[in-house]
Scaffold this motif. Structure first.
Motif: not given
Ligand code: SDX
Length: 428
Positions: A378-385
């Protein structure tokens, strides 16, 4: 050919052709409605350019990606995420002095105030980290209310962009720590940007974190690969929200929200969830490829396809190679990688995918590296951001500094009821 002609309603109209430095061509229709009364319709803006930009060049047919003219392959090999931040925002690679000053400016955002940190305790424990990141950015706009473009001198603009880039390490890392019940730790000035982010994420509650150079290098590479991608959904959101002269933190919060969707940045989380489903189902691909091809089934092969790339996404090729090296250096054997490779091979020999020129995109393999490093799904898209922030900021800066830019306000064609009189409730 410097113009096109349009014949309509017995008249002929001319519209100029704009030619870019890479010989891309566009019809400038800025006078279309005034001269013909017509507007254009273009579902999803597939054929519509929103701006002229000098930041990022994509060639979807040839699978080319360049930031300010430098190829993504060369930047991944020779540059660093902080240097790429500077390049995207300022247009040139920094000198040693400029880079050192920039690094110092980034440290200005090292620690979120305790007042801002308090907000994290209010989110549900199972809150999605992207919601926390977006909310925290909006919260910061209430602590920095003067950050509207009209209020900012050139020097203030530069400082506030660095402040935001600095803050983003903690904003993102604290979403993970509040989700996992870990006490927040402060930034470590002895660490570089990426190492410090990893420390903010994974340090023990005494702030102790041992940097693994392999992991730091892998994250630096992934952040470079995600740094900008011209007028994608979230960058266009940032330009549209920013065009109203909204607060910079609020504008970036909107970009985070647009990125969250699974058709955009949220795909990296959806890819791993799909690979886990395939693994649970026995690891066969055919059933999933058939579902993806079934028009009555909303299922799609996540991490596949792209609006612009009709060839391999160059970023996916780099990440796929990095998967092998990072996982072997970390001694991680993730069955999801073999499933992903097998699914890619099966799809690329399937007429449905070949005819539609569907290839793996940036999201197809990235989650495998994040997972190997211990970053939860659930942190993968935060890494993208975190990676995309310098791209959003550079697009925002280019837009507000463009003297010709205007508030974004598309038109429509009305298809509803024509004029009718109100009827009292007893007569309906
Ligand atoms: C990112 O724009 C950017 O630059 C974004 C990005 C960036 O760096 O900012 O690159 C990051 O968002 C990458 C994309 C991540 N999303 C996904 O991986 C989700 C899965 N992919 C799809 O949903 C789709 O490919 C999109 C959303 C990426 C693109 O959608 P488009 O351009 O609107 O394409 P489409 O839906 O019109 O598809 C064209 C055809 C359709 O079939 P037909 O109607 O012609 O029969 O291809 C099919 C689609 O059904 N198709 C797929 C598919 N993607 C497209 N079929 C199965 N699986 C897929 N993944």
């Amino acid at each position: 050919m410097s113009e096109v002609k349009l014949e309509y309603d017995g008249q002929t109209y001319s519209f100029p052709i704009v030619v870019g430095t890479e010989n891309e061509k566009a019809i400038d229709i800025s006078k279309l409605r005034a001269s013909t009364g017509l507007v254009t319709l273009d579902n999803g803006y597939v054929n519509t350019g929103s701006c002229q930009s000098k930041i990022t060049f994509l060639n979807g047919e040839q699978g080319i990606l360049r930031y300010r003219g430098y190829s993504i392959e060369e930047l991944c090999e020779k540059s660093s995420f902080v240097e790429v931040m500077y390049l995207l925002i300022n247009g040139e690679l920094p000198t040693e002095t400029q880079l050192s000053t920039f690094r110092t400016d980034l440290r200005g955002g090292d620690n979120l105030s305790n007042d801002v940190r308090k907000f994290y305790s209010l989110y549900p424990k199972d809150a999605h980290p992207m919601g926390i990141v977006s909310a925290t950015l909006s919260t910061l706009s209430t602590f920095h209310q003067d950050l509207t473009p009209g209020n900012l001198s050139a020097d203030q603009k530069s400082k506030v962009m660095s402040l935001l880039l600095g803050y983003m390490k903690s904003i993102c890392a604290y979403a993970y720590r509040s989700n996992t019940g870990k006490a927040f730790v402060d930034a470590n000035p002895d660490l570089n940007y990426v190492e410090d982010f990893l420390s903010l994420m994974f340090a023990d509650d005494k702030g102790q974190y041992e940097v693994d150079p392999e992991i730091a290098q892998a994250i630096d590479l992934l952040l470079i690969l995600h740094a900008d991608h011209e007028q994608n959904c979230s960058a266009s959101t940032v330009r549209l929200v920013g065009s109203s002269q909204a607060n910079l933190f609020a504008t970036i919060s909107a970009g985070v929200d647009a990125l969250w969707g699974q058709l955009h940045g949220g795909a990296n989380q959806a890819v791993i969830e799909m690979l886990e489903e395939i693994q649970k189902d026995g690891g066969g691909y055919k059933k999933f490829l058939d579902k993806a091809k079934d028009k009555n089934d909303p299922f799609r092969i996540m991490g596949f396809g792209h609006r612009v790339y009709k060839n391999f996404d160059p970023r996916a090729k780099i990440i796929k190679k990095a998967c092998d090296s990072v996982l072997s250096k970390l001694g991680v054997n993730d069955p999801a990688l073999e499933i992903a490779k097998g699914l890619e091979e099966a799809a690329l020999t399937d007429d449905y995918f070949v005819e539609r020129k569907l290839y793996p995109n940036v999201d197809f393999y990235s989650g495998i590296i994040y997972r190997a490093i211990g970053i939860p799904t659930n942190m993968f898209t935060v890494m993208f951001a975190l990676g995309r922030l310098p791209g959003w900021i550079s697009q925002w800066k280019e837009m507000i500094e463009d003297p010709t830019s205007r508030i974004g306000r598309p038109r429509q064609i009305y298809m509803g009821e024509t004029a009718r009189a109100y009827t009292p409730i007893g007569q309906r």
